[in-house]
Design a protein around this motif. Structure first.
Motif, PDB file in Angstrom:
ATOM      1  N   ASP A  58     -23.066 -27.295  35.223  1.00  0.00           N
ATOM      2  CA  ASP A  58     -22.256 -28.468  34.910  1.00  0.00           C
ATOM      3  C   ASP A  58     -21.888 -29.236  36.176  1.00  0.00           C
ATOM      4  OD1 ASP A  58     -22.405 -27.623  32.343  1.00  0.00           O
ATOM      5  OD2 ASP A  58     -20.266 -27.217  32.075  1.00  0.00           O
ATOM      6  N   GLU A  59     -21.501 -28.482  37.194  1.00  0.00           N
ATOM      7  CA  GLU A  59     -21.078 -29.123  38.439  1.00  0.00           C
ATOM      8  C   GLU A  59     -22.223 -29.915  39.075  1.00  0.00           C
ATOM      9  OE1 GLU A  59     -20.567 -26.018  37.583  1.00  0.00           O
ATOM     10  OE2 GLU A  59     -18.381 -25.819  37.480  1.00  0.00           O
TER      11      GLU A  59
ATOM     12  N   ALA B 206     -23.139 -33.025  36.803  1.00  0.00           N
ATOM     13  CA  ALA B 206     -22.147 -34.104  36.901  1.00  0.00           C
ATOM     14  C   ALA B 206     -22.274 -34.831  38.234  1.00  0.00           C
ATOM     15  CB  ALA B 206     -20.743 -33.528  36.729  1.00  0.00           C
ATOM     16  N   ARG B 207     -22.481 -34.059  39.297  1.00  0.00           N
ATOM     17  CA  ARG B 207     -22.619 -34.655  40.626  1.00  0.00           C
ATOM     18  C   ARG B 207     -23.870 -35.530  40.692  1.00  0.00           C
ATOM     19  NH1 ARG B 207     -21.515 -30.393  42.981  1.00  0.00           N
ATOM     20  NH2 ARG B 207     -23.626 -29.577  43.267  1.00  0.00           N
TER      21      ARG B 207
ATOM     22  N   ILE C  26     -20.725 -38.653  37.428  1.00  0.00           N
ATOM     23  CA  ILE C  26     -19.538 -38.682  36.575  1.00  0.00           C
ATOM     24  C   ILE C  26     -18.704 -37.450  36.860  1.00  0.00           C
ATOM     25  CG2 ILE C  26     -20.645 -40.033  34.747  1.00  0.00           C
ATOM     26  CD1 ILE C  26     -21.145 -37.465  33.216  1.00  0.00           C
ATOM     27  N   SER C  27     -17.466 -37.469  36.393  1.00  0.00           N
ATOM     28  CA  SER C  27     -16.590 -36.326  36.640  1.00  0.00           C
ATOM     29  C   SER C  27     -17.022 -35.131  35.799  1.00  0.00           C
ATOM     30  CB  SER C  27     -15.146 -36.688  36.306  1.00  0.00           C
ATOM     31  OG  SER C  27     -14.990 -36.833  34.899  1.00  0.00           O
ATOM     32  N   LEU C  28     -16.633 -33.955  36.230  1.00  0.00           N
ATOM     33  CA  LEU C  28     -16.967 -32.739  35.495  1.00  0.00           C
ATOM     34  C   LEU C  28     -16.359 -32.779  34.093  1.00  0.00           C
ATOM     35  CD1 LEU C  28     -18.266 -29.941  35.481  1.00  0.00           C
ATOM     36  CD2 LEU C  28     -16.157 -29.038  36.489  1.00  0.00           C
ATOM     37  N   ARG C  29     -15.149 -33.286  33.990  1.00  0.00           N
ATOM     38  CA  ARG C  29     -14.484 -33.366  32.681  1.00  0.00           C
ATOM     39  C   ARG C  29     -15.244 -34.302  31.750  1.00  0.00           C
ATOM     40  NH1 ARG C  29      -8.104 -35.030  31.719  1.00  0.00           N
ATOM     41  NH2 ARG C  29      -8.132 -34.891  29.429  1.00  0.00           N
ATOM     42  N   THR C  30     -15.638 -35.452  32.275  1.00  0.00           N
ATOM     43  CA  THR C  30     -16.405 -36.397  31.449  1.00  0.00           C
ATOM     44  C   THR C  30     -17.743 -35.804  31.043  1.00  0.00           C
ATOM     45  OG1 THR C  30     -15.367 -38.302  32.522  1.00  0.00           O
ATOM     46  CG2 THR C  30     -17.467 -38.694  31.401  1.00  0.00           C
ATOM     47  N   TYR C  31     -18.389 -35.122  31.978  1.00  0.00           N
ATOM     48  CA  TYR C  31     -19.690 -34.504  31.683  1.00  0.00           C
ATOM     49  C   TYR C  31     -19.563 -33.526  30.523  1.00  0.00           C
ATOM     50  CZ  TYR C  31     -23.909 -31.697  32.199  1.00  0.00           C
ATOM     51  OH  TYR C  31     -25.083 -31.029  31.959  1.00  0.00           O
ATOM     52  N   ARG C  32     -18.571 -32.657  30.575  1.00  0.00           N
ATOM     53  CA  ARG C  32     -18.426 -31.652  29.523  1.00  0.00           C
ATOM     54  C   ARG C  32     -18.051 -32.284  28.188  1.00  0.00           C
ATOM     55  NH1 ARG C  32     -15.424 -27.112  33.392  1.00  0.00           N
ATOM     56  NH2 ARG C  32     -17.377 -26.169  34.140  1.00  0.00           N
TER      57      ARG C  32
END
Length: 215
Positions: free
Chosen positions: A171-172, A175-176, A180-186
């Motif tokens: 995920d990290e 997202a990188r 986008i942010s990790l929260r948005t990605y999830r």
């Protein structure tokens, strides 16, 4: 090639020298099954532009052939010209060609910049693969019907996320890479899983590939 022979060649140049005449002189039937249209790079190996009057052409592809707009337009154009095109969601070999039930070419994946091709005129081998082609063909969907399906609408960020899922990125890292942010990605992953009716992230990536939403 002599009658009932099997040969293996490496690279399109050697294939042209030894077997191009088997492909370009189709008279009654030309069958092709492939993942997508990104197969032959050499124009001389393609079938003649002016086919025999009674030539029946059937082409079978996976949804990956529809992911590229240029390939999609090409398939629509040849379908309008009379070529029968169907889409199969099951995996297909890199490419299989059968000409008039008298010759068959099996193309392998690219290795060290070139591909290996198996060429045969052996009736028993050709008849066996022809029967498999027919079975897959009848289970596949016509190009028109497939394009009429109500496919999920995925934006560019969503497509990037699905590609990340298909490649197994964390995920990290995903997202990188997407920006986008990790929260948005999830959050987007959960939305896409629901949209694609997937029970797992892997299934979401696989489902997107089957539908031609990612390459």
């Amino acid at each position: 090639m002599t009658a009932e022979q099997v040969i293996t060649v490496r690279g399109e140049e050697e294939l042209i020298r030894r077997a191009a005449h088997l492909i370009t002189c189709a008279k009654s039937e030309f069958l092709c099954a492939a993942t997508d249209l990104g197969t032959w790079s050499h124009p001389r190996i393609r079938p003649a532009r002016t086919p025999a009057p009674d030539l029946r052409v059937r082409k079978l592809y996976t949804p990956a052939a529809l992911a590229d707009p240029r390939q999609r337009q090409h398939l629509l154009a040849i379908a309008d010209a009379g070529v029968q095109v169907r889409i199969c969601v099951a995996a297909l070999p890199h490419e299989t060609i059968i000409v008039d039930r008298r010759a068959m070419i099996l193309a392998g994946a690219t290795s060290a910049g070139e591909r290996e091709f198996t060429v045969t005129t052996t009736p028993a081998l050709i008849d066996g693969v022809h029967a498999l082609f027919d079975a897959t063909w009848h289970a596949a969907t016509t190009l028109t019907d497939f394009l009429r399906q109500d496919l999920p609408q995925i934006d560019q960020t969503g497509a990037s996320i699905l590609e990340a899922l298909a490649t197994g990125l964390t995920d990290e890292a995903a997202a990188r890479r997407i920006g986008i942010s990790l929260r948005t990605y999830r959050r987007r992953v959960a939305e896409l899983m629901t949209l694609l009716q997937a029970r797992s992230r892997f299934q979401a990536g696989a489902r997107a590939g089957e539908l031609g939403l990612i390459r």
